[in-house]
Design a protein around this motif. Structure first.
Motif, PDB file in Angstrom:
ATOM      1  N   SER A 184       0.868  -1.186   0.000  1.00 18.68           N
ATOM      2  CA  SER A 184       0.000   0.000   0.000  1.00 18.68           C
ATOM      3  C   SER A 184       0.905   1.235   0.000  1.00 18.68           C
ATOM      4  CB  SER A 184      -0.939  -0.023   1.204  1.00 18.68           C
ATOM      5  OG  SER A 184      -0.178  -0.012   2.380  1.00 18.68           O
ATOM      6  N   GLU A 185       0.360   2.371   0.373  1.00 19.35           N
ATOM      7  CA  GLU A 185       1.162   3.607   0.357  1.00 19.35           C
ATOM      8  C   GLU A 185       1.086   4.288   1.706  1.00 19.35           C
ATOM      9  OE1 GLU A 185      -0.159   6.200  -2.740  1.00 19.35           O
ATOM     10  OE2 GLU A 185       1.152   5.246  -4.216  1.00 19.35           O
ATOM     11  N   THR A 186       2.157   5.016   2.024  1.00 17.57           N
ATOM     12  CA  THR A 186       2.134   5.849   3.220  1.00 17.57           C
ATOM     13  C   THR A 186       2.995   7.074   2.952  1.00 17.57           C
ATOM     14  OG1 THR A 186       2.405   5.817   5.630  1.00 17.57           O
ATOM     15  CG2 THR A 186       4.129   4.757   4.356  1.00 17.57           C
ATOM     16  N   VAL A 187       2.933   8.047   3.834  1.00 17.21           N
ATOM     17  CA  VAL A 187       3.760   9.243   3.675  1.00 17.21           C
ATOM     18  C   VAL A 187       4.788   9.261   4.799  1.00 17.21           C
ATOM     19  CG1 VAL A 187       3.780  11.762   3.640  1.00 17.21           C
ATOM     20  CG2 VAL A 187       1.895  10.510   2.567  1.00 17.21           C
ATOM     21  N   VAL A 188       6.078   9.360   4.416  1.00 18.29           N
ATOM     22  CA  VAL A 188       7.165   9.416   5.399  1.00 18.29           C
ATOM     23  C   VAL A 188       7.982  10.668   5.117  1.00 18.29           C
ATOM     24  CG1 VAL A 188       9.222   8.255   6.276  1.00 18.29           C
ATOM     25  CG2 VAL A 188       7.255   6.900   5.548  1.00 18.29           C
TER      26      VAL A 188
END
Ligand SMILES: C[S@@+](CC[C@H](N)C(=O)[O-])C[C@H]1O[C@@H](n2cnc3c(N)ncnc32)[C@H](O)[C@@H]1O
Length: 214
Positions: free
Chosen positions: A195-199
């Motif tokens: 999936s995607e995440t913001v870091v």
């Protein structure tokens, strides 16, 4: 990664890694692990992660290990849990009804220290633990986990991918190949989801793996 680096992060409240929400891939995939309610769950390098409270709500006894006393005290304060403090070998143990955190160095854990504390450890939740360490420490970390865990134990591992140079680590980039090289000799490895995440302001791919100790 030097221990002082993490103590400094906690002392200056520089906690970009901490999430106020339960981790979505934990909530989504924990059921896939079929960990018996009441089974002990180990959370290495736990910080003050609310995911420990979520796991306890699912009926598990949770054992975390965390270097920073600020993190451990903040966890129990923020969850409004009172914790009994005692010494356990090289660790200071903080224990509420269903959550115990050893404050000290993960690498000093032993099976003797873990035995009988949370019942048997049935599962591990690793979010931002493996990827908090540079490559040489990752090998030591995985070897330690291997020493501590019995056959059949399941690990939900969350990993991140990002373009080289985009993010100043930690978190470190750990390729699928490395995950396989570290775990396949002693675990069955299954990729559950990408999936995607913001870091640090960058969109990154985030992966959930289910590992089971052979
Ligand atoms: C990136 S944070 C992740 C925390 C937590 N897993 C989460 O999801 O919020 C890494 C944590 O590991 C702790 N840590 C680093 N080295 C450690 C060690 N050798 N033993 C125990 N904890 C350690 C740091 O203090 C920090 O809280």
């Amino acid at each position: 990664m030097e221990q002082q680096f993490w103590h400094d992060r906690w002392e200056t409240n520089d906690l970009g890694f901490h999430q106020d929400e339960f981790h979505p891939l934990l909530v989504k995939h924990w059921g896939n692990l079929n960990v018996a309610s009441g089974g002990g769950v180990f959370v290495p390098l736990c910080g003050k992660s609310r995911d420990m409270a979520w796991l306890a709500e699912q009926g598990h006894d949770v054992l975390g290990v965390e270097l920073s006393e600020i993190a451990v005290r903040s966890f129990f304060d923020e969850q409004r849990l009172s914790a009994a403090r005692s010494e356990a070998g090289p660790f200071t143990s903080y224990k509420s009804d269903h959550i115990q955190i050893f404050c000290g160095d993960f690498f000093l854990l032993t099976t003797e220290l873990m035995t009988g504390l949370t019942g048997d450890i049935s599962a591990v939740f690793d979010r931002a633990s493996l990827i908090a360490m540079p490559a040489d420490m990752r090998i030591k970390y995985v070897n330690k986990l291997k020493d501590l865990l019995l056959p059949g134990v399941q690990i939900l591992l969350i990993n991140l991918h990002y373009e080289e140079g985009r993010i100043n680590p930690p978190p470190y980039r750990v390729h699928d190949d490395e995950v396989n090289a570290l775990y396949e000799p002693w675990c069955d490895v299954e990729l559950l989801e990408e999936s995607e995440t913001v870091v640090k302001g960058h969109v990154c791919a985030e992966f959930a793996y289910r590992l089971q100790v052979k």
